[in-house]
Design a protein around this motif. Structure first.
Motif, short mmCIF file in Angstrom:
data_model
loop_
_atom_site.label_atom_id
_atom_site.label_comp_id
_atom_site.label_asym_id
_atom_site.label_seq_id
_atom_site.Cartn_x
_atom_site.Cartn_y
_atom_site.Cartn_z
N GLN A 120 0.84 -1.34 0.09
CA GLN A 120 -0.04 0.14 0.17
C GLN A 120 0.88 1.44 0.15
OE1 GLN A 120 -3.06 0.41 -0.86
NE2 GLN A 120 -3.11 2.52 -0.12
N SER A 121 1.89 1.21 0.73
CA SER A 121 2.78 2.59 0.83
C SER A 121 3.33 2.72 -0.51
CB SER A 121 3.85 2.13 1.77
OG SER A 121 3.48 2.09 3.12
N ALA A 122 3.62 1.74 -1.53
CA ALA A 122 4.21 1.79 -2.70
C ALA A 122 3.26 2.44 -3.69
CB ALA A 122 4.84 0.47 -3.23
N ARG A 123 1.97 1.90 -3.42
CA ARG A 123 0.94 2.18 -4.36
C ARG A 123 0.68 3.99 -4.15
NH1 ARG A 123 -4.74 -0.98 -5.11
NH2 ARG A 123 -5.25 -0.14 -2.77
N VAL A 124 0.68 4.25 -2.90
CA VAL A 124 0.38 5.60 -2.38
C VAL A 124 1.38 6.55 -2.98
CG1 VAL A 124 0.49 7.12 -0.67
CG2 VAL A 124 -1.06 5.12 -0.27
N ALA A 125 2.79 6.05 -3.02
CA ALA A 125 3.83 6.72 -3.71
C ALA A 125 3.76 6.99 -5.17
CB ALA A 125 5.10 6.05 -3.03
N GLU B 171 8.63 10.23 -18.51
CA GLU B 171 8.65 9.44 -17.25
C GLU B 171 7.71 8.29 -17.33
OE1 GLU B 171 9.48 10.86 -14.52
OE2 GLU B 171 10.16 12.54 -15.47
N ALA B 172 7.33 7.66 -18.45
CA ALA B 172 6.65 6.31 -18.67
C ALA B 172 7.61 5.08 -17.94
CB ALA B 172 6.37 6.09 -19.80
N ALA B 173 9.03 4.87 -18.39
CA ALA B 173 9.60 4.06 -17.77
C ALA B 173 9.57 4.05 -16.37
CB ALA B 173 11.21 4.22 -18.36
N ASP B 174 9.89 5.12 -15.87
CA ASP B 174 10.21 5.24 -14.12
C ASP B 174 8.57 4.80 -13.67
OD1 ASP B 174 11.11 6.24 -11.56
OD2 ASP B 174 9.22 7.46 -11.78
N LEU B 175 7.51 5.28 -14.01
CA LEU B 175 6.01 4.71 -13.55
C LEU B 175 6.01 3.36 -13.51
CD1 LEU B 175 4.06 7.68 -14.99
CD2 LEU B 175 5.06 7.47 -12.47
N LYS B 176 6.36 2.83 -14.80
CA LYS B 176 6.47 1.37 -15.03
C LYS B 176 7.17 0.52 -14.15
CE LYS B 176 4.44 1.60 -19.77
NZ LYS B 176 4.95 1.61 -21.33
N SER B 177 8.27 0.93 -13.99
CA SER B 177 9.21 0.21 -12.85
C SER B 177 8.57 0.40 -11.59
CB SER B 177 10.58 1.13 -12.85
OG SER B 177 11.18 0.29 -11.89
N ARG B 178 7.89 1.46 -10.96
CA ARG B 178 7.43 1.46 -9.93
C ARG B 178 5.98 0.52 -9.71
NH1 ARG B 178 7.33 7.14 -7.29
NH2 ARG B 178 9.08 8.18 -8.29
N ARG C 63 6.04 -2.23 -11.54
CA ARG C 63 6.41 -3.72 -11.45
C ARG C 63 6.72 -3.77 -9.99
NH1 ARG C 63 8.57 -2.46 -16.59
NH2 ARG C 63 10.23 -1.40 -15.93
N GLY C 64 7.26 -3.03 -9.32
CA GLY C 64 7.88 -3.13 -7.87
C GLY C 64 6.62 -3.54 -6.89
N LEU C 65 5.45 -3.23 -7.48
CA LEU C 65 4.12 -3.71 -6.57
C LEU C 65 4.10 -5.14 -6.91
CD1 LEU C 65 1.56 -0.75 -7.52
CD2 LEU C 65 3.11 -1.06 -5.55
N GLU C 66 4.49 -5.78 -7.92
CA GLU C 66 4.26 -7.19 -8.15
C GLU C 66 5.07 -8.16 -7.36
OE1 GLU C 66 5.38 -7.38 -12.26
OE2 GLU C 66 3.79 -6.16 -13.07
N SER C 67 5.91 -7.32 -6.42
CA SER C 67 6.73 -8.26 -5.63
C SER C 67 5.71 -8.95 -4.73
CB SER C 67 7.60 -7.55 -4.75
OG SER C 67 8.52 -6.98 -5.72
N GLN C 68 5.88 -10.31 -4.42
CA GLN C 68 4.84 -11.02 -3.43
C GLN C 68 5.66 -11.21 -2.24
OE1 GLN C 68 3.73 -14.78 -5.48
NE2 GLN C 68 4.31 -13.82 -7.38
N ALA C 69 4.99 -10.87 -1.20
CA ALA C 69 5.59 -11.23 0.12
C ALA C 69 4.74 -11.96 1.06
CB ALA C 69 5.56 -9.66 0.87
N ARG C 70 5.46 -12.88 1.43
CA ARG C 70 4.81 -14.26 2.41
C ARG C 70 5.20 -14.11 3.83
NH1 ARG C 70 6.17 -17.20 -2.31
NH2 ARG C 70 4.60 -17.58 -3.88
N SER C 71 4.34 -13.79 4.58
CA SER C 71 4.80 -13.82 6.17
C SER C 71 5.08 -15.31 6.46
CB SER C 71 3.86 -13.34 6.89
OG SER C 71 3.75 -13.69 8.29
N TRP C 72 6.50 -15.44 7.08
CA TRP C 72 6.61 -16.95 7.56
C TRP C 72 5.76 -17.31 8.70
CZ3 TRP C 72 9.26 -19.71 4.78
CH2 TRP C 72 10.28 -19.13 4.00
N ARG C 73 5.06 -16.37 9.44
CA ARG C 73 4.21 -17.03 10.48
C ARG C 73 3.03 -17.64 9.88
NH1 ARG C 73 3.51 -15.83 15.69
NH2 ARG C 73 5.25 -14.34 15.76
N ARG C 74 2.59 -17.04 8.79
CA ARG C 74 1.30 -17.64 8.06
C ARG C 74 1.65 -18.74 7.40
NH1 ARG C 74 0.46 -12.00 6.80
NH2 ARG C 74 1.28 -12.29 4.64
#
Length: 280
Positions: free
Chosen positions: A6-11, A68-75, A77-88
């Motif tokens: 969400q922080s990355a999407r807001v940015a 600015e298109a390349a920078d925006l698309k890079s951002r 793609r950064g949202l596509e990173s998948q994060a999995r909590s070890w606890r879950r």
């Protein structure tokens, strides 16, 4: 939704707002230029909606900000990173995670990996793996399904004997000395590493103490078929799939590899670590 996502999407939304403002248009005027609903512009700018590549292309064209298109698309793609909590992931124990890794490796032909603090799971003996899994279950306060998890981890190692695969693995010398198990178990683990040297499917490099490096040894990571990177932290496992991230970790691996030793030199470092163990 993860806080990082969400922080990355807001940015990203904030940057879209800046480009719209730089074009001298308010939200209503910008929406009209794009032939969008005003609410869509608002949602994108406030991080309430994830933009598509097509949205970004339309945005920079409407704002007259095509460079600015390349920078925006890079951002994006950064949202596509998948994060999995070890606890879950470990809520039902370690076995399921290990079996997922079995499938991961079976679908991969070429792996580049680096570990700074631990012998990689692909190379672990059952006793060494058992101690790590017990310690991790205690840390994460997860179910102790240790023996099932050890068997699954050993099952993963079958890929080392399949001729069409290649595993290029670097280990920081410190991992050879990190005692997370009794000395006898560590001695057996180091003997196992020696046995891997010379295998047709394995390229095992040791990054020695004292070697001149372009960067400091950081966390471990694994690159699968030059398509995705898996990074493990204490509480989260990240899967990175953007081309920029894969290329970045590839460069890190290459820099570490420049200082690594192989073959007889690697054997000597492993033997030195074994000799340092007090087996009396």
């Amino acid at each position: 939704m993860s806080t990082d996502f969400q922080s990355a999407r807001v940015a990203l939304g904030a940057r879209l707002r800046e480009l719209r403002a730089e074009a001298g248009l308010n939200g209503k005027e910008f929406a009209e230029r794009l032939d969008w609903q005003r609410s869509k512009v608002s949602r994108l700018e406030n991080g309430k909606q994830t933009a598509t590549v097509e949205d970004l292309d339309a945005w920079v064209q409407a704002a007259g900000a095509e460079p600015e298109a390349a920078d925006l698309k890079s951002r994006l793609r950064g949202l596509e990173s998948q994060a999995r909590s070890w606890r879950r992931q470990l809520a039902a124990g370690h076995r399921g995670v290990q079996e997922r890794y079995v499938a991961e490796y079976r679908s991969t032909a070429t792996v580049r990996g680096y570990e700074a603090t631990v012998i990689p799971g692909l190379f672990q003996t059952p006793d060494y793996a058992r101690h790590l899994l017990i310690h991790n279950a205690e840390l994460m306060q997860s179910p102790h399904d240790t023996e099932d998890a050890v068997r699954a981890r050993m099952k993963r190692q079958e890929v080392l004997y399949e001729a069409h695969r290649v595993f290029r693995v670097l280990i920081w010398e410190g991992a050879l000395h990190a005692l997370v198990c009794p000395h006898e178990t560590m001695a057996g683990q180091l003997d196992r590493l020696v046995g891997l040297i010379g295998m047709s499917t394995v390229e095992l490099g040791i990054v020695p103490f004292g070697v001149q490096l372009k960067l400091t040894p950081k966390h471990g990571f694994w690159i699968f078929d030059e398509e995705r990177v898996i990074v493990e932290t204490i509480n989260t496992e990240f899967t990175l799939e953007s081309g920029e991230d894969v290329a970045l970790y590839g460069r890190v691996w290459g820099n570490l590899d420049e200082g690594a030793v192989y073959g007889p030199q690697a054997h000597r470092l492993i033997a030195r670590a074994r000799a340092a163990l007090d087996l009396t």
